[in-house]
Motif scaffolding. Sequence first.
Motif, short mmCIF file in Angstrom:
data_model
loop_
_atom_site.label_atom_id
_atom_site.label_comp_id
_atom_site.label_asym_id
_atom_site.label_seq_id
_atom_site.Cartn_x
_atom_site.Cartn_y
_atom_site.Cartn_z
N ILE A 1 1.00 -1.43 -0.07
CA ILE A 1 0.06 -0.15 -0.04
C ILE A 1 0.68 1.21 0.04
N THR A 2 2.01 1.31 0.71
CA THR A 2 2.78 2.52 0.67
C THR A 2 3.57 2.50 -0.81
N ALA A 3 3.85 1.48 -1.34
CA ALA A 3 4.49 1.69 -2.74
C ALA A 3 3.48 2.27 -3.69
N LEU A 4 2.31 1.89 -3.75
CA LEU A 4 1.13 2.21 -4.61
C LEU A 4 0.92 3.69 -4.16
N SER A 5 0.78 4.18 -2.95
CA SER A 5 0.55 5.41 -2.59
C SER A 5 1.59 6.28 -2.92
N SER A 6 2.79 6.02 -2.94
CA SER A 6 4.07 6.62 -3.41
C SER A 6 4.06 6.87 -4.69
N PHE A 7 3.77 5.76 -5.43
CA PHE A 7 3.74 6.01 -7.03
C PHE A 7 2.88 6.77 -7.62
N LEU B 1 -3.87 -2.70 10.72
CA LEU B 1 -3.79 -1.34 9.88
C LEU B 1 -5.02 -0.90 9.93
N PRO B 2 -5.21 0.45 10.34
CA PRO B 2 -6.33 1.04 10.48
C PRO B 2 -7.39 1.04 9.24
N LYS B 3 -8.74 0.93 9.56
CA LYS B 3 -9.59 1.10 8.33
C LYS B 3 -9.35 2.42 7.22
N TYR B 4 -9.29 3.44 8.13
CA TYR B 4 -9.22 4.77 7.59
C TYR B 4 -8.08 4.99 6.54
N VAL B 5 -7.02 4.14 6.61
CA VAL B 5 -5.85 4.14 5.82
C VAL B 5 -6.27 4.01 4.37
N PRO B 6 -6.91 2.84 3.95
CA PRO B 6 -7.27 2.87 2.33
C PRO B 6 -8.55 3.79 1.97
N LEU C 1 -5.52 9.88 -15.53
CA LEU C 1 -4.91 8.48 -15.64
C LEU C 1 -4.65 8.02 -14.45
N THR C 2 -3.63 8.76 -13.63
CA THR C 2 -3.36 8.51 -12.36
C THR C 2 -4.25 8.36 -11.29
N GLY C 3 -5.33 9.18 -11.14
CA GLY C 3 -6.25 8.88 -10.28
C GLY C 3 -6.91 7.48 -10.53
N SER C 4 -7.36 7.39 -11.86
CA SER C 4 -8.33 6.28 -12.15
C SER C 4 -7.38 4.77 -11.87
N LEU C 5 -5.96 4.87 -12.30
CA LEU C 5 -5.36 3.64 -11.93
C LEU C 5 -5.08 3.40 -10.50
N GLY C 6 -5.10 4.56 -9.72
CA GLY C 6 -4.85 4.37 -8.07
C GLY C 6 -6.03 3.75 -7.80
N CYS C 7 -7.40 4.21 -7.78
CA CYS C 7 -8.50 3.73 -7.43
C CYS C 7 -8.68 2.09 -7.49
N LEU C 8 -8.51 1.66 -9.04
CA LEU C 8 -8.13 0.43 -9.30
C LEU C 8 -7.38 -0.75 -8.48
N LEU C 9 -6.07 -0.17 -8.59
CA LEU C 9 -5.10 -1.05 -7.70
C LEU C 9 -5.36 -1.05 -6.14
N VAL D 1 -8.19 -0.87 -4.73
CA VAL D 1 -9.28 -1.91 -4.29
C VAL D 1 -8.81 -3.45 -4.45
N ILE D 2 -7.85 -3.59 -5.16
CA ILE D 2 -7.24 -4.83 -5.07
C ILE D 2 -6.31 -5.28 -4.11
N LEU D 3 -5.42 -4.33 -3.64
CA LEU D 3 -4.72 -4.59 -2.55
C LEU D 3 -5.46 -4.68 -1.09
N VAL D 4 -6.35 -3.89 -1.02
CA VAL D 4 -7.29 -3.98 0.19
C VAL D 4 -7.65 -5.16 0.54
N ARG D 5 -7.92 -6.14 -0.40
CA ARG D 5 -8.53 -7.47 -0.20
C ARG D 5 -7.52 -8.49 0.14
#
Length: 398
Positions: free
Chosen positions: A226-232, A285-290, A380-388, A390-394
């Motif tokens: 999640i850290t890597a995704l947020s940073s990227f 991991l607090p729920k407010y993070v994602p 593009l950045t925002g849309s890709l972030g939302c998609l990825l 959702v996958i990581l949270v699972r």
Amino acid sequence: MNLSALTFKDFRIYICGNVFASNAVWMQRVTIGWIAWDLTASASFVGMVAFINFIPSLLAGPLFGVLVDRVRVKQAAIFTQFLSFLIAIGFYAFFVLGILNELNLLFLTLCAGTVVSAHSPVRMSLGPRLVDTTSVASVVTLGAINFNLARLTGPAIAGWIIAFYGIQASLFVQILCYPPFLVALSFLQPRRELALNTQKEAFLKALTSGILYSFKSPLILKALLITALSSFLLRSVLEILPVIADGLFERGATGLGLLTSCAGFGALLAGMVKAFSSSQPPGTLPKYVPVSIFLSFVFIPLIGLCESWALTLGFISYLGFAGTLSGISLQSAIQMELEDSLRGRVMSLWTMAAIGGTALGAVFLGGFTDYLGVVPALGLTGSLGCLLLVILVRIPNH
């Protein structure tokens, strides 16, 4: 309020000295970004400078993490901060001599980024050793507040100095910020490093053991991803602020300083929220993070679409808030899982994800911005972030 770390004298000395060095770091980032934009007016080059600044953490961060677990952390902190002091002098000297061109800017930025990549695991190993184990989460929170307070003040100071006195004055002030922290470090007496166990292991074996430990822990692995995704995809937006400040709104160095300070204000607010909240329990991991990260991905496209400077300041403030709130929580979750003998190696992986992800994101976002334009690139950045996300949270925590 989670201020237990301040009951320890050595931590108070450390945090007071670090105020100066943290301001120097943020002043330097803004000044370098402005010089890059001023030299080329190219979003790609601004992104490249950010990439060069952060890429050492991606490539060499884990190696420095092993070294930190093998040396005396106080001496390592003094050494890395003295190198930062010398590099600040180098920036000033190159500018005064009139040789700070694109190539030399990249060279000095690479030197600065390499030292930062070495100092990051040192910093995250030193702070927890100045307090008892029950105050580690407080160390993370107060360290983040201190860093992000500088993120608020440093860019504003740098932007103001550049606008009224020029780049040379900003570079000179940065030099003056390092000696107070070096003096503070000399007074510290960190908790005795019991055995420096990694000295008994071969270097590569010690490196591998830190990586395997992280990957075998579902909580640590999820926090790193999640850290890597947020940073990227989130923090990289904050690395092309010169493009937004001057390219979109024609606000110059003062606008850049204001935008960066807004990101710092949001980050500082996030730190205060964490400080006034109840202590984060270990193993979670607090729920407010994602949730906070998801909202930031929603806001990123709006930065390019809106034509309001005030709204843009608000969006950037929220990006700073979300990035720091999640960063503190994720780092705290990892730190509370670690023994001192593993901090350097495991936290260097967190640094690699946080700073290395930003490096890759900055260069890609800068390139996409030049090729597609600001609005499509941010969309593009925002849309890709939302998609990825959702996958990581699972991914399960346990």
